[in-house]
Design a protein around this motif. Structure first.
Motif, short mmCIF file in Angstrom:
data_model
loop_
_atom_site.label_atom_id
_atom_site.label_comp_id
_atom_site.label_asym_id
_atom_site.label_seq_id
_atom_site.Cartn_x
_atom_site.Cartn_y
_atom_site.Cartn_z
N VAL A 84 -19.23 -8.61 1.99
CA VAL A 84 -18.65 -8.09 0.75
C VAL A 84 -17.13 -8.14 0.85
O VAL A 84 -16.54 -7.78 1.87
N HIS A 85 -16.52 -8.63 -0.22
CA HIS A 85 -15.08 -8.85 -0.32
C HIS A 85 -14.65 -8.12 -1.58
O HIS A 85 -14.99 -8.54 -2.69
N SER A 86 -13.94 -7.00 -1.45
CA SER A 86 -13.77 -6.14 -2.62
C SER A 86 -12.48 -5.34 -2.56
O SER A 86 -11.84 -5.21 -1.52
N TRP A 87 -12.13 -4.79 -3.72
CA TRP A 87 -11.05 -3.81 -3.78
C TRP A 87 -11.27 -2.88 -4.96
O TRP A 87 -11.99 -3.21 -5.89
N ILE A 88 -10.65 -1.70 -4.87
CA ILE A 88 -10.74 -0.71 -5.92
C ILE A 88 -9.45 0.11 -5.88
O ILE A 88 -8.86 0.29 -4.82
N GLY A 89 -8.97 0.55 -7.03
CA GLY A 89 -7.78 1.38 -7.05
C GLY A 89 -6.96 1.17 -8.30
O GLY A 89 -7.48 0.85 -9.36
N ASN A 90 -5.65 1.37 -8.17
CA ASN A 90 -4.71 1.16 -9.26
C ASN A 90 -3.43 0.60 -8.65
O ASN A 90 -2.69 1.33 -7.98
N ARG A 91 -3.17 -0.66 -8.88
CA ARG A 91 -2.01 -1.33 -8.28
C ARG A 91 -0.68 -0.71 -8.72
O ARG A 91 0.32 -0.85 -8.03
N LYS A 92 -0.67 -0.06 -9.87
CA LYS A 92 0.57 0.51 -10.40
C LYS A 92 0.76 1.98 -10.03
O LYS A 92 1.80 2.56 -10.31
N ALA A 93 -0.27 2.59 -9.44
CA ALA A 93 -0.23 4.03 -9.22
C ALA A 93 -0.67 4.41 -7.82
O ALA A 93 -1.56 5.26 -7.63
N SER A 94 -0.10 3.74 -6.82
CA SER A 94 -0.15 4.17 -5.41
C SER A 94 -1.44 3.89 -4.65
O SER A 94 -1.40 3.64 -3.45
N ILE A 95 -2.60 3.91 -5.30
CA ILE A 95 -3.86 3.95 -4.55
C ILE A 95 -4.58 2.61 -4.56
O ILE A 95 -4.87 2.06 -5.62
N LEU A 96 -4.89 2.11 -3.37
CA LEU A 96 -5.68 0.90 -3.21
C LEU A 96 -6.61 1.06 -2.02
O LEU A 96 -6.24 1.63 -0.99
N ASP A 97 -7.82 0.52 -2.16
CA ASP A 97 -8.79 0.45 -1.07
C ASP A 97 -9.38 -0.95 -1.12
O ASP A 97 -10.09 -1.29 -2.05
N MET A 98 -9.09 -1.77 -0.11
CA MET A 98 -9.44 -3.19 -0.12
C MET A 98 -10.16 -3.52 1.18
O MET A 98 -9.73 -3.09 2.25
N ASN A 99 -11.25 -4.29 1.08
CA ASN A 99 -11.98 -4.53 2.33
C ASN A 99 -12.77 -5.83 2.35
O ASN A 99 -13.13 -6.38 1.31
N LEU A 100 -13.02 -6.26 3.58
CA LEU A 100 -13.93 -7.36 3.88
C LEU A 100 -14.85 -6.87 4.99
O LEU A 100 -14.38 -6.41 6.03
N PHE A 117 -7.72 -2.66 4.13
CA PHE A 117 -6.32 -2.38 3.82
C PHE A 117 -6.27 -1.39 2.68
O PHE A 117 -7.18 -1.34 1.84
N GLY A 118 -5.20 -0.63 2.62
CA GLY A 118 -5.04 0.29 1.51
C GLY A 118 -3.61 0.74 1.36
O GLY A 118 -2.75 0.46 2.20
N THR A 119 -3.34 1.44 0.26
CA THR A 119 -2.05 2.10 0.06
C THR A 119 -2.32 3.50 -0.49
O THR A 119 -3.25 3.70 -1.27
N VAL A 120 -1.44 4.47 -0.05
CA VAL A 120 -1.65 5.85 -0.51
C VAL A 120 -0.39 6.64 -0.89
O VAL A 120 -0.53 7.89 -0.96
N PRO A 121 0.81 6.09 -1.12
CA PRO A 121 1.17 4.67 -1.18
C PRO A 121 1.62 4.06 0.15
O PRO A 121 1.90 2.88 0.22
N GLN A 122 1.75 4.83 1.24
CA GLN A 122 1.99 4.22 2.54
C GLN A 122 0.86 3.25 2.86
O GLN A 122 -0.23 3.36 2.32
N ILE A 123 1.15 2.32 3.74
CA ILE A 123 0.13 1.35 4.14
C ILE A 123 -0.93 2.03 5.01
O ILE A 123 -0.61 2.78 5.93
N PHE A 124 -2.18 1.75 4.69
CA PHE A 124 -3.29 2.14 5.55
C PHE A 124 -3.99 0.87 6.01
O PHE A 124 -4.17 -0.08 5.23
N HIS A 125 -4.39 0.84 7.28
CA HIS A 125 -5.16 -0.30 7.78
C HIS A 125 -6.20 0.16 8.77
O HIS A 125 -5.95 1.01 9.64
N PHE A 126 -7.40 -0.41 8.62
CA PHE A 126 -8.49 -0.17 9.56
C PHE A 126 -9.18 -1.49 9.83
O PHE A 126 -9.42 -2.28 8.91
N ASN A 127 -9.45 -1.78 11.09
CA ASN A 127 -10.39 -2.86 11.38
C ASN A 127 -11.13 -2.55 12.67
O ASN A 127 -10.62 -1.87 13.55
N ASP A 128 -12.36 -3.05 12.72
CA ASP A 128 -13.19 -2.72 13.88
C ASP A 128 -14.34 -3.70 13.99
O ASP A 128 -14.68 -4.41 13.04
N PHE A 129 -14.90 -3.70 15.19
CA PHE A 129 -16.13 -4.44 15.47
C PHE A 129 -17.23 -3.40 15.65
O PHE A 129 -17.22 -2.64 16.62
#
Length: 271
Positions: A84-100, A117-129
């Motif tokens: 799944v390749h997706s994102w949800i949020g509001n590009r103009k209002a700080s919040i993004l949640d994006m993932n593969l 990847f995300g913004t809150v609006p600081q950058i958030f990043h998570f990746n894992d196996f």
């Protein structure tokens, strides 16, 4: 940085800066996720899944939330079971949640791959196996897939530009492997480039594992699939981010999107 930064909630971050335009970061992160997806699907065949029909781009009537949900499947017995390749949020209002996320079939026991990847609006990043064996008892599995990444994990963990981000969900903390990356960082080009390199290096490492994997004995595959499906289901349905989305979309719509993102219908078909 203080421990309070590590444990601050998304709601607290957003309350401090609710209207920051993250359009440029969205473009950078979507490019990284798309390149990762393209590298994977160049080797592992997938096709779009019907559950994504009409979700390739959507937006609420008031424009407060938007997103894209693109699920794919391969041969569930010999390749990718769910991507799944997706994102949800509001590009103009700080919040993004994006993932593969890539979930493999039970023919091999290579860890699953998660990139966020995300913004809150600081950058958030998570990746894992995502481990498919008990790392506390299966030391061979730990040494095969996690020990070789220990130094690169420690290198990023020791980079002062990145602050560890602690999930408020106990299940999400249990979900993490010993080499999970979960960070907050200030918005800057050099941070984005560092994360780009880290993600693509991990994707290439993961593809190498898939190429070299030994088959799981046929008699063990049903049990492995059953465990995979539980981890996949809980990894989506117990994500605390769902509660934030309910404020914008309502519980019913969020449950629909989570089910589509997790592929709960496909799980039911395969179980």
């Amino acid at each position: 940085m203080s421990a309070s930064i590590q444990t601050k909630t998304i709601h607290e971050f957003l309350a401090e800066a609710p209207d920051v335009d993250s359009s440029e970061l969205w473009a950078s992160f979507w490019e990284i996720l798309s390149e990762a997806k393209d590298r994977i699907t160049a080797e592992l065949a997938v096709v779009p899944h019907a559950s994504g029909a009409g979700l390739d781009y959507w937006v609420t009537d008031d424009g407060a939330y938007e997103g894209s949900l693109n699920p794919y499947v391969g041969d569930p017995d010999t390749g990718v079971e769910w991507l799944v390749h997706s994102w949800i949020g509001n590009r103009k209002a700080s919040i993004l949640d994006m993932n593969l996320q890539v979930w493999l079939g039970p023919h091999i026991d290579v860890p699953h791959l998660v990139i966020v990847f995300g913004t809150v609006p600081q950058i958030f990043h998570f990746n894992d196996f995502v481990a498919r064996r008990d790392l506390m008892t299966d030391v061979d599995y730990l040494e095969r897939y996690y020990e070789p990444l220990n130094q690169s994990f420690l290198s990023l963990r020791g980079d002062d530009r990145f602050t560890w981000s602690v999930s408020h969900g106990t299940y999400m903390r249990a979900f993490n492997s010993p080499v999970a990356n979960s960070y907050m960082a200030e918005r800057s080009d050099d941070v984005v480039e560092t994360l780009r390199r880290s993600v693509l290096e991990r994707v290439d490492t993961w593809l190498g594992w898939v190429r070299d994997a030994q088959p799981v004995p046929v008699e063990e595959r049903a049990a492995l699939r059953e465990r995979d499906h539980l981890v996949r289901r809980y990894g989506y349905t117990l994500d605390p981010m769902n509660e934030l989305s309910k404020k914008f979309l309502g519980a019913e719509r969020v449950e629909e999107l989570v089910a589509a993102r997790a592929g709960l219908g496909q799980i039911a078909e395969l179980d």
